[in-house]
Design an enzyme around this catalytic site. Structure first.
Site, short mmCIF file in Angstrom:
data_model
loop_
_atom_site.label_atom_id
_atom_site.label_comp_id
_atom_site.label_asym_id
_atom_site.label_seq_id
_atom_site.Cartn_x
_atom_site.Cartn_y
_atom_site.Cartn_z
N ASN A 198 0.88 -1.17 0.00
CA ASN A 198 0.00 0.00 0.00
C ASN A 198 0.91 1.22 0.00
O ASN A 198 1.53 1.53 1.02
CB ASN A 198 -0.89 -0.04 1.26
CG ASN A 198 -1.81 1.16 1.34
OD1 ASN A 198 -1.81 2.01 0.45
ND2 ASN A 198 -2.60 1.23 2.41
N LYS A 254 0.12 4.24 -0.24
CA LYS A 254 -0.52 5.41 0.38
C LYS A 254 -0.24 6.66 -0.47
O LYS A 254 -0.18 6.56 -1.69
CB LYS A 254 -0.07 5.55 1.83
CG LYS A 254 -0.28 4.24 2.61
CD LYS A 254 -0.14 4.36 4.08
CE LYS A 254 -0.36 2.99 4.73
NZ LYS A 254 -0.31 3.02 6.18
N HIS A 291 -9.81 1.12 4.87
CA HIS A 291 -8.49 1.25 5.53
C HIS A 291 -8.63 2.17 6.75
O HIS A 291 -9.42 3.11 6.74
CB HIS A 291 -7.46 1.82 4.54
CG HIS A 291 -6.07 1.73 5.07
ND1 HIS A 291 -5.56 2.68 5.93
CD2 HIS A 291 -5.10 0.80 4.91
CE1 HIS A 291 -4.32 2.32 6.27
NE2 HIS A 291 -4.02 1.18 5.66
N GLU A 295 -6.94 4.51 7.81
CA GLU A 295 -6.75 5.95 7.55
C GLU A 295 -8.01 6.55 6.94
O GLU A 295 -8.33 7.72 7.18
CB GLU A 295 -5.51 6.16 6.67
CG GLU A 295 -4.24 5.92 7.48
CD GLU A 295 -3.09 5.27 6.73
OE1 GLU A 295 -3.05 5.33 5.49
OE2 GLU A 295 -2.23 4.67 7.41
N GLU A 338 -5.70 -5.12 10.34
CA GLU A 338 -4.66 -4.12 10.52
C GLU A 338 -4.93 -3.36 11.82
O GLU A 338 -5.68 -2.38 11.81
CB GLU A 338 -4.64 -3.13 9.35
CG GLU A 338 -4.46 -3.78 8.00
CD GLU A 338 -3.83 -2.83 6.99
OE1 GLU A 338 -2.82 -3.22 6.40
OE2 GLU A 338 -4.34 -1.72 6.80
N GLY A 355 2.17 2.14 10.79
CA GLY A 355 3.10 3.26 10.68
C GLY A 355 3.79 3.60 11.98
O GLY A 355 4.43 4.64 12.09
N SER A 380 3.12 -2.34 10.26
CA SER A 380 4.58 -2.39 10.50
C SER A 380 5.20 -3.72 10.10
O SER A 380 6.11 -4.22 10.77
CB SER A 380 4.90 -2.05 11.96
OG SER A 380 4.55 -0.71 12.24
N GLY A 417 2.80 -1.34 4.28
CA GLY A 417 2.79 0.08 3.97
C GLY A 417 4.21 0.58 3.72
O GLY A 417 4.78 0.36 2.64
N GLY A 418 4.79 1.21 4.73
CA GLY A 418 6.10 1.87 4.57
C GLY A 418 7.16 1.01 3.90
O GLY A 418 7.90 1.49 3.02
#
Ligand code: 13P
Length: 254
Positions: free
Chosen positions: A9, A11, A97, A99, A169, A175, A215, A236-237
């Site tokens: 993802n 983002k 999601h 967010e 999640e 994050g 994470s 993600g990251g």
């Protein structure tokens, strides 16, 4: 036997040239991978050009979008429909999601409309659910999972388990660098499956792929994926760097 699935993802990261460069690197690095389904969810503006790159590279990487609107078309400034995503080359759409839920105030009823629209349009919805830290600390993790699943999938019949993906999640792990332990992920995802079995039936629930997100890094991917109810990883990251995403994918072996 379910095939493992690993997704990135992205983002709100990467300009168009950056996204194209990352997609090319991923195609090259992951071209030999057959043991896992791999997908990437870049920003909307990248989906079409990345679909061309993936086709040129004969890559099996699947493209997804990070959100969509439930209406088919019309006066909804700033929104994107399921058909638009499909026509740009997207096959998956991330819905609910955390967010979207927490920054953009999307609730289960609103997400439910999107899941229906995605299914109707033939997109594969990846429904995300997960509890806040204060909910976990208050012992409400299962209650939140149940409410979000029942609300987001209310009235929806899943007869083919390949038509939907679920991602657990936990919001406190997204994050933050704090990953759920493999046991926490397993416990929550086993419970997700139990609720899916109540809503559909046990055979369907057993076949639906449930991803863990929050994470995920090269250092923890292997210990998460071996959990019996962790069928995939949603990153993600660490998906923004080709080397780390490749490591995660290569570790995603049951
Ligand atoms: P991080 O891997 O950056 O924690 O993000 C997870 C996520 O939100 C995937 O959808």
């Amino acid at each position: 036997m379910k095939k493992v699935i690993v997704g990135g993802n992205w983002k709100m990261n990467k300009t168009v040239p950056e996204a194209q460069a990352l997609a090319r690197q991923l195609c090259d690095r992951l071209s030999d991978v057959n043991f896992a389904d791999i997908f990437i969810c870049p920003p909307f503006v990248d989906i079409y050009s990345l679909s061309i790159i993936l086709r040129e590279k004969e890559s099996k990487i699947i493209l997804g979008a990070q959100n969509m609107h439930y209406e088919a078309k019309g006066a909804f400034t700033g929104e994107i429909s399921a058909d638009m995503i499909k026509s740009a080359g997207g096959k998956i759409v991330v819905l609910g999601h955390s967010e979207r839920r927490h920054i953009f105030n999307e609730n289960d009823e609103y997400i439910n409309r999107k899941v229906r629209a995605a299914l109707d349009a033939g997109l594969l919805p990846l429904l995300c659910i997960g509890e806040l830290l204060e909910e976990r600390e208050a012992g409400k993790t299962e209650e939140v999972i149940r409410t979000q699943l029942k609300g987001s999938l209310d009235g929806i019949k899943i007869e083919d388990p390949s038509k939907i993906l679920i991602a657990y999640e936990p919001v406190w792990a997204i994050g933050t660098g704090v990953t759920a332990t493999p046991e926490q992920a397993q416990d929550a995802q086993k419970f997700v499956r139990k609720i899916l079995a109540e809503m559909f039936d046990e055979n369907i629930a057993n076949e639906i792929r449930i991803l863990y997100g929050g994470s995920v890094k090269p250092a923890n991917a292997a210990s998460l994926i071996v959990q019996p109810d962790v069928d995939g990883l949603f990153v993600g990251g660490a998906s923004l760097d080709a080397e780390s995403f490749e490591k995660i994918v290569r570790d995603a072996i049951k």
